[in-house]
Write an enzyme that holds these catalytic residues in place. Structure first.
Site, PDB file in Angstrom:
ATOM      1  N   CYS A  74       0.899  -1.173  -0.171  1.00 35.70           N
ATOM      2  CA  CYS A  74      -0.087   0.025  -0.212  1.00 35.70           C
ATOM      3  C   CYS A  74       0.928   1.194  -0.021  1.00 35.70           C
ATOM      4  CB  CYS A  74      -0.886   0.082   1.262  1.00 35.70           C
ATOM      5  SG  CYS A  74      -1.862  -1.267   1.153  1.00 35.70           S
ATOM      6  N   ASN A 114     -10.003  -0.178   1.328  1.00 41.21           N
ATOM      7  CA  ASN A 114      -8.768  -0.269   1.059  1.00 41.21           C
ATOM      8  C   ASN A 114      -8.320  -0.764  -0.385  1.00 41.21           C
ATOM      9  OD1 ASN A 114      -6.212  -0.650   1.071  1.00 41.21           O
ATOM     10  ND2 ASN A 114      -5.854  -1.719   2.913  1.00 41.21           N
ATOM     11  N   HIS A 163      -3.234   6.873   3.900  1.00 38.40           N
ATOM     12  CA  HIS A 163      -3.647   5.537   3.276  1.00 38.40           C
ATOM     13  C   HIS A 163      -4.956   5.204   3.712  1.00 38.40           C
ATOM     14  CE1 HIS A 163      -4.079   1.517   1.586  1.00 38.40           C
ATOM     15  NE2 HIS A 163      -3.725   0.911   2.522  1.00 38.40           N
TER      16      HIS A 163
HETATM   17  N1  ACO Z   1     -17.322  -9.584  10.993  1.00 37.99           N
HETATM   18  C1  ACO Z   1     -17.577  -9.813  11.964  1.00 37.99           C
HETATM   19  N2  ACO Z   1     -16.712 -10.081  13.154  1.00 37.99           N
HETATM   20  C2  ACO Z   1     -15.503 -10.293  12.601  1.00 37.99           C
HETATM   21  C3  ACO Z   1     -15.165 -10.109  11.417  1.00 37.99           C
HETATM   22  C4  ACO Z   1     -16.214  -9.698  10.421  1.00 37.99           C
HETATM   23  N3  ACO Z   1     -15.900  -9.323   9.299  1.00 37.99           N
HETATM   24  N4  ACO Z   1     -13.862 -10.220  11.184  1.00 37.99           N
HETATM   25  C5  ACO Z   1     -13.203 -10.574  12.337  1.00 37.99           C
HETATM   26  N5  ACO Z   1     -14.281 -10.724  13.190  1.00 37.99           N
HETATM   27  C6  ACO Z   1     -14.123 -11.191  14.879  1.00 37.99           C
HETATM   28  C7  ACO Z   1     -13.108 -11.787  14.994  1.00 37.99           C
HETATM   29  O1  ACO Z   1     -13.199 -13.272  14.744  1.00 37.99           O
HETATM   30  C8  ACO Z   1     -13.016 -11.725  16.509  1.00 37.99           C
HETATM   31  O2  ACO Z   1     -14.013 -12.556  17.263  1.00 37.99           O
HETATM   32  P1  ACO Z   1     -13.351 -13.013  18.683  1.00 37.99           P
HETATM   33  O3  ACO Z   1     -13.166 -11.833  19.584  1.00 37.99           O
HETATM   34  O4  ACO Z   1     -14.765 -13.845  19.085  1.00 37.99           O
HETATM   35  O5  ACO Z   1     -12.318 -14.084  18.268  1.00 37.99           O
HETATM   36  C9  ACO Z   1     -13.394 -10.347  16.857  1.00 37.99           C
HETATM   37  O6  ACO Z   1     -14.142 -10.128  15.580  1.00 37.99           O
HETATM   38  C10 ACO Z   1     -12.355  -9.008  16.778  1.00 37.99           C
HETATM   39  O7  ACO Z   1     -11.172  -9.479  15.862  1.00 37.99           O
HETATM   40  P2  ACO Z   1     -10.172  -8.678  15.618  1.00 37.99           P
HETATM   41  O8  ACO Z   1      -9.275  -9.341  14.419  1.00 37.99           O
HETATM   42  O9  ACO Z   1      -9.394  -8.563  16.893  1.00 37.99           O
HETATM   43  O10 ACO Z   1     -10.611  -7.186  15.104  1.00 37.99           O
HETATM   44  P3  ACO Z   1     -10.012  -5.752  15.265  1.00 37.99           P
HETATM   45  O11 ACO Z   1     -10.684  -4.921  15.910  1.00 37.99           O
HETATM   46  O12 ACO Z   1      -8.514  -5.891  15.148  1.00 37.99           O
HETATM   47  O13 ACO Z   1     -10.465  -5.502  13.592  1.00 37.99           O
HETATM   48  C11 ACO Z   1      -9.279  -5.278  11.446  1.00 37.99           C
HETATM   49  C12 ACO Z   1      -9.867  -6.276  12.484  1.00 37.99           C
HETATM   50  C13 ACO Z   1     -10.494  -4.566  10.935  1.00 37.99           C
HETATM   51  C14 ACO Z   1      -8.902  -6.359  10.138  1.00 37.99           C
HETATM   52  C15 ACO Z   1      -8.103  -4.521  12.138  1.00 37.99           C
HETATM   53  O14 ACO Z   1      -7.279  -5.459  12.649  1.00 37.99           O
HETATM   54  C16 ACO Z   1      -7.509  -3.882  10.775  1.00 37.99           C
HETATM   55  O15 ACO Z   1      -7.828  -2.858  10.379  1.00 37.99           O
HETATM   56  N6  ACO Z   1      -6.339  -4.303  10.778  1.00 37.99           N
HETATM   57  C17 ACO Z   1      -5.337  -3.487   9.733  1.00 37.99           C
HETATM   58  C18 ACO Z   1      -5.645  -4.330   8.242  1.00 37.99           C
HETATM   59  C19 ACO Z   1      -4.990  -3.223   7.455  1.00 37.99           C
HETATM   60  O16 ACO Z   1      -4.805  -2.261   7.389  1.00 37.99           O
HETATM   61  N7  ACO Z   1      -4.323  -4.054   6.378  1.00 37.99           N
HETATM   62  C20 ACO Z   1      -3.567  -3.263   5.612  1.00 37.99           C
HETATM   63  C21 ACO Z   1      -3.455  -3.938   4.389  1.00 37.99           C
HETATM   64  S1  ACO Z   1      -2.562  -3.178   3.423  1.00 37.99           S
HETATM   65  C22 ACO Z   1      -1.672  -4.045   1.845  1.00 37.99           C
HETATM   66  O17 ACO Z   1      -0.741  -3.910   1.796  1.00 37.99           O
HETATM   67  C23 ACO Z   1      -2.751  -4.725   0.938  1.00 37.99           C
END
Ligand code: ACO
Length: 329
Positions: free
Chosen positions: A116, A286, A256
């Site tokens: 990204c 994203n 980003h």
């Molecule tokens: N819907 C409902 N529940 C979900 C979902 C969903 N889509 N996805 C995960 N959950 C659940 C999990 O299973 C977990 O449940 P549990 O507590 O029973 O185990 C709970 O929600 C919390 O999960 P977390 O992963 O801790 O949630 P978090 O608040 O961290 O949010 C997210 C997840 C949105 C992915 C966040 O971690 C994030 O944005 N991370 C950065 C991602 C990013 O920016 N990536 C960049 C990619 S860049 C590139 O180069 C392509």
């Protein structure tokens, strides 16, 4: 004394597929909810390519818009640089395919893989080429069709990504404006937190790689999140120090668009108020390396765009990579 060149953005463009996938559509595909997605990410909908749309298709459209705004033709281009992690194919480069589509035979062509942060890496490369007088007119793109490497059965990743392309035309100028500075960094030790393991020389395509779902993006979201907050803050403060700009002088922060909470944490660290922070993650999700140039085109299309300057651009991504740039219009 030899002339000192600066790199100025003189045209912008973007393109996204027509089809919109909303959070409510996703509710029917995986165990998730609009409420969860909006509160955890800020995303409401994203654009998704059809089977006949590739990185080069969107990139070519965005490039044509940027060239029109800049008032230049394909013959004026000397370099086409494409930031992407979803190229049309491993080779030839997507830049070469876009060159063919634009009928710009005189240009050098190459792709950059910096996740990204790819567009910021591209700005840094173009700035160096222009400052040293090697090229005077460059087409830089961030182009992604992430939907094609998204595992649509994995709710932790499939809600995050969208497709799109953003393009800028950068030209040499003797006036002190345009790119004021760039900063790029990487840490390959963290690469395993965000990767697509299949399709390269380590795990070439095979029945096993397909059965093992290795051709999809894999991410440890929580760890990426923590790293992102720290890296976006560090990159932002570093570029301010490097350019001598103060946070209160920034007209627009263009982060980003990965997660609204990462964007808000970055703005808070810099004490930049929400009205100066550009956000479109709700409409696009994203789009990786395309997110910043799409935002730049939306800002530039506003009649009052000069008021948005100077702009602080900041990103993080797969690699890991992170970086920032300060620009004026
Ligand atoms: N819907 C409902 N529940 C979900 C979902 C969903 N889509 N996805 C995960 N959950 C659940 C999990 O299973 C977990 O449940 P549990 O507590 O029973 O185990 C709970 O929600 C919390 O999960 P977390 O992963 O801790 O949630 P978090 O608040 O961290 O949010 C997210 C997840 C949105 C992915 C966040 O971690 C994030 O944005 N991370 C950065 C991602 C990013 O920016 N990536 C960049 C990619 S860049 C590139 O180069 C392509």
């Amino acid at each position: 004394m030899s002339e000192r060149y600066y790199a100025e953005i003189v045209g912008t463009g973007h393109a996204v597929p027509e089809r919109i996938l909303t959070n409510f559509d996703l509710e029917k595909m995986v165990d998730t909810s609009d409420e969860w997605i909006v509160s955890r990410t800020g995303i409401r909908e994203r654009h998704i390519a059809d089977e006949n749309t590739y990185a080069s298709t969107l990139g070519t459209k965005a490039a044509i818009s940027a060239m029109e705004m800049a008032g230049i033709g394909a013959d004026d281009l000397e370099l086409i640089l494409v930031a992407t992690v979803t190229p049309d194919m491993p080779f030839p480069s997507t830049a070469a395919i876009i060159q063919k589509n634009l009928n710009a035979p005189k240009t050098a062509v190459m792709d950059i893989s910096a996740g990204c942060t790819g567009f910021i890496y591209g700005l840094s490369i173009v700035d160096s080429y222009i400052k040293t007088g090697i090229f005077k007119t460059v087409l830089l793109l961030g182009v992604e069709v992430l939907s094609k490497i998204t595992d649509w059965t994995d709710r932790s990743t499939c809600i995050l990504f969208g497709d799109g392309a953003g393009a800028v035309i950068i030209r040499a100028t003797l006036e002190r404006k345009g790119i004021l500075g760039t900063y790029i960094k990487g840490d390959g030790r963290l690469g395993g937190l965000l990767m697509m393991p299949g399709g390269g020389s380590q795990n070439p395509a095979s029945k096993e790689s397909v059965d093992g779902r290795l051709h999809y993006l894999k991410m440890s979201g929580n760890e990426v999140f923590k790293f992102a907050v720290q890296a976006m803050g560090e990159a932002s403060t570093t570029i301010l120090e490097q350019t001598g700009l103060k946070a209160e002088e920034i007209g627009t922060l263009v982060p980003h668009q990965a997660n609204i909470r990462i964007i808000q944490a970055t703005a808070k660290r810099l004490h930049i108020p929400p009205e100066k922070v550009y956000v479109n993650i709700d409409r696009y999700g994203n789009t990786s390396s395309a997110s910043i140039p799409i935002a730049l085109d939306e800002i530039r299309s506003n009649g009052n765009y000069k008021a948005a300057s100077p702009l602080l651009l900041v990103a993080f991504g797969a690699g890991f990579t992170w970086g920032s740039a300060a620009i004026t219009w």
